[in-house]
Design a protein around this motif. Structure first.
Motif, PDB file in Angstrom:
ATOM      1  N   LEU A  81       0.886  -1.113  -0.044  1.00  0.00           N
ATOM      2  CA  LEU A  81       0.051  -0.083   0.020  1.00  0.00           C
ATOM      3  C   LEU A  81       0.941   1.225  -0.060  1.00  0.00           C
ATOM      4  CD1 LEU A  81      -2.786   1.128   0.168  1.00  0.00           C
ATOM      5  CD2 LEU A  81      -2.722   1.139   2.528  1.00  0.00           C
ATOM      6  N   LEU A  82       1.858   1.237   0.751  1.00  0.00           N
ATOM      7  CA  LEU A  82       2.729   2.323   0.900  1.00  0.00           C
ATOM      8  C   LEU A  82       3.269   2.540  -0.484  1.00  0.00           C
ATOM      9  CD1 LEU A  82       4.266   4.615   2.750  1.00  0.00           C
ATOM     10  CD2 LEU A  82       5.961   3.051   3.119  1.00  0.00           C
ATOM     11  N   ASP A  83       3.749   1.445  -1.336  1.00  0.00           N
ATOM     12  CA  ASP A  83       4.462   1.548  -2.550  1.00  0.00           C
ATOM     13  C   ASP A  83       3.542   2.344  -3.684  1.00  0.00           C
ATOM     14  OD1 ASP A  83       6.730   0.578  -1.596  1.00  0.00           O
ATOM     15  OD2 ASP A  83       6.360  -1.459  -2.432  1.00  0.00           O
ATOM     16  N   ARG A  84       1.908   1.797  -3.648  1.00  0.00           N
ATOM     17  CA  ARG A  84       1.264   2.260  -4.408  1.00  0.00           C
ATOM     18  C   ARG A  84       1.014   3.698  -4.228  1.00  0.00           C
ATOM     19  NH1 ARG A  84      -3.664  -1.111  -3.059  1.00  0.00           N
ATOM     20  NH2 ARG A  84      -4.729   0.790  -3.216  1.00  0.00           N
ATOM     21  N   TRP A  85       0.936   4.312  -2.965  1.00  0.00           N
ATOM     22  CA  TRP A  85       0.999   5.608  -2.337  1.00  0.00           C
ATOM     23  C   TRP A  85       1.969   6.271  -2.949  1.00  0.00           C
ATOM     24  CZ3 TRP A  85      -2.796   8.444   0.616  1.00  0.00           C
ATOM     25  CH2 TRP A  85      -2.445   9.806   0.911  1.00  0.00           C
ATOM     26  N   GLN A  86       3.253   5.964  -2.943  1.00  0.00           N
ATOM     27  CA  GLN A  86       4.422   6.572  -3.271  1.00  0.00           C
ATOM     28  C   GLN A  86       4.230   6.907  -4.945  1.00  0.00           C
ATOM     29  OE1 GLN A  86       5.956   8.009  -1.152  1.00  0.00           O
ATOM     30  NE2 GLN A  86       7.129   6.497   0.148  1.00  0.00           N
ATOM     31  N   ASN A  87       3.738   5.990  -5.694  1.00  0.00           N
ATOM     32  CA  ASN A  87       3.324   6.064  -7.177  1.00  0.00           C
ATOM     33  C   ASN A  87       2.595   7.324  -7.410  1.00  0.00           C
ATOM     34  OD1 ASN A  87       5.016   4.131  -7.756  1.00  0.00           O
ATOM     35  ND2 ASN A  87       3.306   2.661  -7.909  1.00  0.00           N
ATOM     36  N   HIS A  88       1.976   7.821  -6.426  1.00  0.00           N
ATOM     37  CA  HIS A  88       0.848   8.859  -6.598  1.00  0.00           C
ATOM     38  C   HIS A  88       1.421  10.114  -5.940  1.00  0.00           C
ATOM     39  CE1 HIS A  88      -2.100   6.699  -9.040  1.00  0.00           C
ATOM     40  NE2 HIS A  88      -1.862   5.550  -7.785  1.00  0.00           N
ATOM     41  N   ASP A  89       2.273  10.180  -5.319  1.00  0.00           N
ATOM     42  CA  ASP A  89       2.805  11.311  -4.482  1.00  0.00           C
ATOM     43  C   ASP A  89       3.332  12.475  -5.428  1.00  0.00           C
ATOM     44  OD1 ASP A  89       3.958  13.160  -2.762  1.00  0.00           O
ATOM     45  OD2 ASP A  89       5.622  11.757  -1.935  1.00  0.00           O
ATOM     46  N   TYR A  90       2.449  13.422  -5.744  1.00  0.00           N
ATOM     47  CA  TYR A  90       2.912  14.550  -6.598  1.00  0.00           C
ATOM     48  C   TYR A  90       4.052  15.587  -5.873  1.00  0.00           C
ATOM     49  CZ  TYR A  90      -0.326  17.894  -4.126  1.00  0.00           C
ATOM     50  OH  TYR A  90      -0.653  18.508  -3.184  1.00  0.00           O
ATOM     51  N   SER A 104       9.542  27.255   9.349  1.00  0.00           N
ATOM     52  CA  SER A 104       9.472  27.145   8.047  1.00  0.00           C
ATOM     53  C   SER A 104      10.560  26.887   7.221  1.00  0.00           C
ATOM     54  CB  SER A 104       8.676  28.562   7.640  1.00  0.00           C
ATOM     55  OG  SER A 104       8.546  28.647   6.186  1.00  0.00           O
ATOM     56  N   PHE A 105      10.831  26.005   6.354  1.00  0.00           N
ATOM     57  CA  PHE A 105      11.828  25.814   5.555  1.00  0.00           C
ATOM     58  C   PHE A 105      11.401  25.321   4.150  1.00  0.00           C
ATOM     59  CE2 PHE A 105      11.497  22.052   8.420  1.00  0.00           C
ATOM     60  CZ  PHE A 105      11.509  21.283   7.310  1.00  0.00           C
ATOM     61  N   ILE A 106      12.661  25.444   3.340  1.00  0.00           N
ATOM     62  CA  ILE A 106      12.608  24.558   2.032  1.00  0.00           C
ATOM     63  C   ILE A 106      13.345  23.444   1.995  1.00  0.00           C
ATOM     64  CG2 ILE A 106      12.788  25.317  -0.559  1.00  0.00           C
ATOM     65  CD1 ILE A 106      12.555  28.061  -0.062  1.00  0.00           C
ATOM     66  N   ALA A 107      12.404  22.387   1.381  1.00  0.00           N
ATOM     67  CA  ALA A 107      13.225  21.051   1.285  1.00  0.00           C
ATOM     68  C   ALA A 107      12.545  20.360   0.065  1.00  0.00           C
ATOM     69  CB  ALA A 107      13.124  20.258   2.474  1.00  0.00           C
ATOM     70  N   THR A 108      13.059  19.111  -0.473  1.00  0.00           N
ATOM     71  CA  THR A 108      12.612  18.384  -1.463  1.00  0.00           C
ATOM     72  C   THR A 108      11.871  17.125  -0.866  1.00  0.00           C
ATOM     73  OG1 THR A 108      14.614  18.921  -2.744  1.00  0.00           O
ATOM     74  CG2 THR A 108      13.180  16.996  -3.492  1.00  0.00           C
ATOM     75  N   GLY A 109      10.828  16.995  -1.352  1.00  0.00           N
ATOM     76  CA  GLY A 109       9.712  15.741  -1.026  1.00  0.00           C
ATOM     77  C   GLY A 109      10.424  14.542  -1.249  1.00  0.00           C
ATOM     78  N   ARG A 110      10.421  13.701  -0.193  1.00  0.00           N
ATOM     79  CA  ARG A 110      11.175  12.273  -0.473  1.00  0.00           C
ATOM     80  C   ARG A 110      10.126  11.055  -0.097  1.00  0.00           C
ATOM     81  NH1 ARG A 110      14.133  12.310  -3.867  1.00  0.00           N
ATOM     82  NH2 ARG A 110      15.055  10.486  -3.000  1.00  0.00           N
ATOM     83  N   GLY A 111       8.793  11.524  -0.162  1.00  0.00           N
ATOM     84  CA  GLY A 111       7.764  10.457   0.245  1.00  0.00           C
ATOM     85  C   GLY A 111       7.474  10.144   1.740  1.00  0.00           C
ATOM     86  N   ILE A 112       6.507   9.284   1.619  1.00  0.00           N
ATOM     87  CA  ILE A 112       6.327   8.695   3.328  1.00  0.00           C
ATOM     88  C   ILE A 112       7.009   7.457   3.513  1.00  0.00           C
ATOM     89  CG2 ILE A 112       4.260   7.782   4.437  1.00  0.00           C
ATOM     90  CD1 ILE A 112       2.454   9.297   2.938  1.00  0.00           C
ATOM     91  N   GLY A 113       7.494   7.877   4.588  1.00  0.00           N
ATOM     92  CA  GLY A 113       8.359   6.652   5.339  1.00  0.00           C
ATOM     93  C   GLY A 113       7.524   5.599   6.126  1.00  0.00           C
ATOM     94  N   HIS A 114       8.201   4.398   6.317  1.00  0.00           N
ATOM     95  CA  HIS A 114       7.354   3.327   6.758  1.00  0.00           C
ATOM     96  C   HIS A 114       6.668   3.699   8.269  1.00  0.00           C
ATOM     97  CE1 HIS A 114       7.933   0.413   3.395  1.00  0.00           C
ATOM     98  NE2 HIS A 114       9.381   0.751   3.410  1.00  0.00           N
ATOM     99  N   ASP A 115       7.322   4.951   8.897  1.00  0.00           N
ATOM    100  CA  ASP A 115       6.613   5.125  10.185  1.00  0.00           C
ATOM    101  C   ASP A 115       5.564   6.123  10.025  1.00  0.00           C
ATOM    102  OD1 ASP A 115       8.133   7.438   9.271  1.00  0.00           O
ATOM    103  OD2 ASP A 115       9.158   7.613  11.044  1.00  0.00           O
ATOM    104  N   GLY A 116       4.889   6.322   8.636  1.00  0.00           N
ATOM    105  CA  GLY A 116       3.991   7.439   8.376  1.00  0.00           C
ATOM    106  C   GLY A 116       4.463   8.872   8.458  1.00  0.00           C
TER     107      GLY A 116
END
Length: 143
Positions: A81-90, A104-116
């Motif tokens: 399910l986490l893998d499927r979610w990552q495929n849709h993470d814009y 507040s800070f600027i960073a690059t999105g790296r997706g959801i970790g296994h800890d949520g």
């Protein structure tokens, strides 16, 4: 629309149990004029994208069925399910502004970790794991 998740602990038989309340809001029949002017560049509605009237009862029934099916799937195989979610993470790979209160800070999105937690990588190469706040792609209007 939007999704808000809130986690809380309960004690059952002297054991802590984590629970999640999920709130889902979907902009169905509103028009652009129904939103404050500052939000108009950020929102849309189903009515704006559908040539047919929105059957809210049917939408609710389908949404609940999908959520229940996903919860059942999650209980048996959270990794896929986490893998499927990552495929849709814009947000993945995009430069984002994170804000939460005074932080507040600027960073690059790296997706959801296994800890949520959502993972962000700042320009110093440090990973930030966030559980709350607001993420917006750079260039989106500020609140």
């Amino acid at each position: 629309g939007g999704i808000l998740c809130e986690t809380f602990l309960t004690n059952q038989d002297a054991m802590a149990q984590a629970n999640v309340i999920i709130g889902v809001g979907i902009n169905c029949t509103a028009t652009e004029a129904d939103f404050p002017e500052e939000l108009r560049p950020l929102v849309t509605t189903l009515a704006a994208w559908s040539p047919n009237p929105i059957d809210i009862a049917m939408l609710l029934e389908q949404l609940v069925a999908e959520i229940e099916g996903t919860i059942e799937h999650l209980q048996g195989d959270s990794g896929s399910l986490l893998d499927r979610w990552q495929n849709h993470d814009y947000l993945f790979g995009q430069l984002l502004r994170f804000s939460n209160g005074n932080e507040s800070f600027i960073a690059t999105g790296r997706g959801i970790g296994h800890d949520g937690c959502y993972r962000l990588l700042d320009d110093q190469g440090r990973e930030h794991r966030i559980i709350g706040g607001q993420l917006r792609p750079l260039g989106w209007p500020e609140e």
